[in-house]
Structures are given as C-alpha cells and as structure tokens.
Scaffold this motif. Structure first.
Motif, PDB file in Angstrom:
ATOM      1  N   GLY A   5       4.655   2.696  -7.267  1.00 54.30           N
ATOM      2  CA  GLY A   5       3.513   1.801  -7.223  1.00 54.30           C
ATOM      3  C   GLY A   5       3.745   0.531  -8.028  1.00 54.30           C
ATOM      4  N   ALA A   6       4.992   0.087  -8.074  1.00 55.10           N
ATOM      5  CA  ALA A   6       5.349  -1.058  -8.915  1.00 55.10           C
ATOM      6  C   ALA A   6       4.883  -2.388  -8.354  1.00 55.10           C
ATOM      7  CB  ALA A   6       6.863  -1.104  -9.131  1.00 55.10           C
ATOM      8  N   ARG A  30       4.777  -0.266  -1.272  1.00 54.81           N
ATOM      9  CA  ARG A  30       4.650  -0.221   0.183  1.00 54.81           C
ATOM     10  C   ARG A  30       5.114  -1.523   0.820  1.00 54.81           C
ATOM     11  NH1 ARG A  30      -1.270   0.877   2.357  1.00 54.81           N
ATOM     12  NH2 ARG A  30      -1.533  -1.161   1.365  1.00 54.81           N
ATOM     13  N   ASP A  31       4.980  -2.633   0.094  1.00 55.15           N
ATOM     14  CA  ASP A  31       5.254  -3.968   0.638  1.00 55.15           C
ATOM     15  C   ASP A  31       6.623  -4.444   0.183  1.00 55.15           C
ATOM     16  OD1 ASP A  31       5.378  -6.620   1.349  1.00 55.15           O
ATOM     17  OD2 ASP A  31       3.354  -7.107   0.671  1.00 55.15           O
ATOM     18  N   PRO A  32       7.624  -4.486   1.073  1.00 54.21           N
ATOM     19  CA  PRO A  32       8.970  -4.892   0.658  1.00 54.21           C
ATOM     20  C   PRO A  32       9.039  -6.327   0.166  1.00 54.21           C
ATOM     21  CG  PRO A  32       8.837  -4.690   3.053  1.00 54.21           C
ATOM     22  CD  PRO A  32       7.573  -4.129   2.502  1.00 54.21           C
ATOM     23  N   ALA A  33       8.176  -7.200   0.676  1.00 54.30           N
ATOM     24  CA  ALA A  33       8.204  -8.596   0.236  1.00 54.30           C
ATOM     25  C   ALA A  33       7.827  -8.712  -1.238  1.00 54.30           C
ATOM     26  CB  ALA A  33       7.250  -9.435   1.091  1.00 54.30           C
ATOM     27  N   ARG A  34       6.830  -7.965  -1.656  1.00 51.99           N
ATOM     28  CA  ARG A  34       6.417  -8.019  -3.057  1.00 51.99           C
ATOM     29  C   ARG A  34       7.457  -7.378  -3.962  1.00 51.99           C
ATOM     30  NH1 ARG A  34       0.298  -6.067  -3.624  1.00 51.99           N
ATOM     31  NH2 ARG A  34       0.692  -6.763  -5.763  1.00 51.99           N
ATOM     32  N   LEU A  35       8.085  -6.317  -3.507  1.00 54.49           N
ATOM     33  CA  LEU A  35       9.132  -5.692  -4.299  1.00 54.49           C
ATOM     34  C   LEU A  35      10.362  -6.571  -4.384  1.00 54.49           C
ATOM     35  CD1 LEU A  35       8.950  -2.000  -3.101  1.00 54.49           C
ATOM     36  CD2 LEU A  35       8.382  -2.869  -5.361  1.00 54.49           C
ATOM     37  N   GLY A  40      16.695  -7.948 -10.459  1.00 54.93           N
ATOM     38  CA  GLY A  40      17.400  -7.077 -11.384  1.00 54.93           C
ATOM     39  C   GLY A  40      17.090  -5.605 -11.253  1.00 54.93           C
ATOM     40  N   ALA A  41      16.256  -5.217 -10.324  1.00 58.17           N
ATOM     41  CA  ALA A  41      15.910  -3.805 -10.169  1.00 58.17           C
ATOM     42  C   ALA A  41      16.124  -3.385  -8.723  1.00 58.17           C
ATOM     43  CB  ALA A  41      14.466  -3.548 -10.576  1.00 58.17           C
ATOM     44  N   ALA A  42      16.584  -2.156  -8.535  1.00 55.34           N
ATOM     45  CA  ALA A  42      16.657  -1.598  -7.192  1.00 55.34           C
ATOM     46  C   ALA A  42      15.242  -1.325  -6.697  1.00 55.34           C
ATOM     47  CB  ALA A  42      17.468  -0.311  -7.207  1.00 55.34           C
ATOM     48  N   THR A  43      15.041  -1.380  -5.397  1.00 57.57           N
ATOM     49  CA  THR A  43      13.712  -1.191  -4.832  1.00 57.57           C
ATOM     50  C   THR A  43      13.748  -0.199  -3.673  1.00 57.57           C
ATOM     51  OG1 THR A  43      13.953  -3.045  -3.280  1.00 57.57           O
ATOM     52  CG2 THR A  43      13.024  -3.543  -5.454  1.00 57.57           C
ATOM     53  N   VAL A  44      12.606   0.418  -3.428  1.00 57.08           N
ATOM     54  CA  VAL A  44      12.439   1.283  -2.271  1.00 57.08           C
ATOM     55  C   VAL A  44      11.037   1.058  -1.722  1.00 57.08           C
ATOM     56  CG1 VAL A  44      11.906   3.200  -3.834  1.00 57.08           C
ATOM     57  CG2 VAL A  44      12.372   3.662  -1.433  1.00 57.08           C
ATOM     58  N   ALA A  45      10.956   0.576  -0.491  1.00 54.57           N
ATOM     59  CA  ALA A  45       9.675   0.277   0.154  1.00 54.57           C
ATOM     60  C   ALA A  45       9.354   1.397   1.134  1.00 54.57           C
ATOM     61  CB  ALA A  45       9.742  -1.067   0.874  1.00 54.57           C
ATOM     62  N   VAL A  46       8.428   2.250   0.739  1.00 56.60           N
ATOM     63  CA  VAL A  46       8.024   3.405   1.541  1.00 56.60           C
ATOM     64  C   VAL A  46       6.524   3.610   1.349  1.00 56.60           C
ATOM     65  CG1 VAL A  46       8.295   5.887   1.921  1.00 56.60           C
ATOM     66  CG2 VAL A  46      10.272   4.520   1.270  1.00 56.60           C
TER      67      VAL A  46
END
Length: 224
Positions: A5-6, A30-35, A40-46
C-alpha cells in the motif's frame, strides 16, 4: 523491507522515512504510475483483490531483496454503511483488502521471515487496523468489522510466532487526515473531527518498528 500500500498517502510517508534510514524497499500498490515515481526502490503493481496477489507480492519482494526482514501493511479501503445498507455493499472487496489479503501476505511470507530470524535478524510485521478495530463505530459497521478481523489475527499470530523471533505489531491510530474518507468504496463519509497529521503518524509507526513495540493502541498517537 516490503511496504504494502505504498502508493497511499500514509504508505508513501512510511516508505520515505524508511528509505531515509537506509532501508532497502519493495513498494506495492495498485497504480503502477504512482509507484513508478518512487526512485531507488523495486515495485510491484498488483490489485490486492486478485486471487494470487499475496503470493505475487511476497515472491517479488523476496526476489528483489534476496530475503525479507520486515513488512508494513498500509493498504486499506473504507466504506460507510449502517446495518440497513450492509447487505447491498461490496463486502468482498472490503474484507479482502482490509483483512484477508494482509492475513495471507503474513502467512505466505512466514518462511522468509523465519529465515531472517534464523540469520540473527529481528523480523517484524506492522499492520494498521486503526481505532475502529477496538471501538466499532456506528455508520462504519463493515469497515469496523474488517479492521477488527485484522487486529484479532495479528494479536493471535503475534503470540504464535513470538518464539520464532518474529514480531507482529498492530497500530490503531484514530482518524488520520490521509484523504481516504473522501474516496470511500461505498457510502458517504460523516463529518469527522480534525484527525491526526499523517506525517506524525508515519513517524510513530516507524519508531515502533525500531523500538521493539508489539502494539500501538490509540493513545500511542496522542498529539500525532
């Protein structure tokens, strides 16, 4: 460290503070654009309502970090309903996001957290059930129930896992000015008194990760 929920207001603040302290992060939202704006951080949009979301999130975090020492679950949705309206509300989404997905994430992550403890680390899981988990509120019947379910699970799981060296912390701040109440899953928000400053709540949550806390009741956020 995995922050679930970042992309929300509070989750973003928590992630920023952890990054400032040198934590290596995997950020979920949930939103890949915001992530994508989180350098500098890995992300996962799910979407947490997807059936395999917990497995996907944990697997990608472990892959990116080479293990998993900490999880912060800051994801949540809110809805406003009285008893007469509950039958027609989207309870499945409410309970999945607020309770079932976090519960499953903890379970799926358990082998990695146990490995971390065996390596001499002090793995921790922080959840945010909020004040409604212990003070159910009229007009927030299903929301209160979903958060109470999460709080009960974390309390029981914390006792179960204590000897494994895994610490679970549930935080129960009062209403916080994140804007979540303006984006309800259903219903219309009542008029709330002015809530906590999200920056102060984030500071308190990060301190709880650092200082060995096992519970943050509402009065832990006095002045936040």
């Amino acid at each position: 460290m995995l922050v679930v929920g970042a992309s929300g207001a509070l989750g973003t603040l928590i992630a920023e503070r952890l990054a400032e302290r040198g934590a290596r992060l995997v950020l979920h939202g949930r939103d890949p654009a915001r992530l994508g704006a989180s350098a500098g951080a890995a992300t996962v949009a799910v979407d947490l309502t997807e059936a395999d979301a917990p497995e996907t999130i944990v697997d990608r975090a472990v892959e990116a970090l080479g293990g998993l020492d900490a999880i912060v679950v800051a994801a949540g949705v809110v809805g406003f309903d009285g008893v007469a309206e509950t039958a027609g509300r989207d309870l499945e989404t409410m309970f999945t996001v607020n309770a079932l997905a976090p519960m499953r994430i903890i379970s799926v992550a358990l082998p990695s957290l146990r490995d971390s403890a065996a390596e001499g680390n002090e793995p921790v899981v922080l959840t945010i059930s909020g004040i409604v988990s212990e003070l159910p509120t009229a007009g927030l019947a299903s929301y209160s129930a979903s958060k109470a379910a999460l709080a009960a699970y974390v309390a029981a799981a914390g006792r179960e896992l204590r000897r494994s060296g895994i610490r679970l912390v549930d935080a129960r701040p009062g209403h916080t000015e994140t804007g979540l109440a303006d984006r309800p899953l259903f219903g219309t928000a009542p008029r709330f008194p002015h809530g906590h400053d999200p920056a102060n709540v984030a500071d308190r949550l990060v301190r709880a990760i650092e200082d060995g806390s096992t519970s943050l009741p509402p009065d832990a956020f006095t002045g936040a």
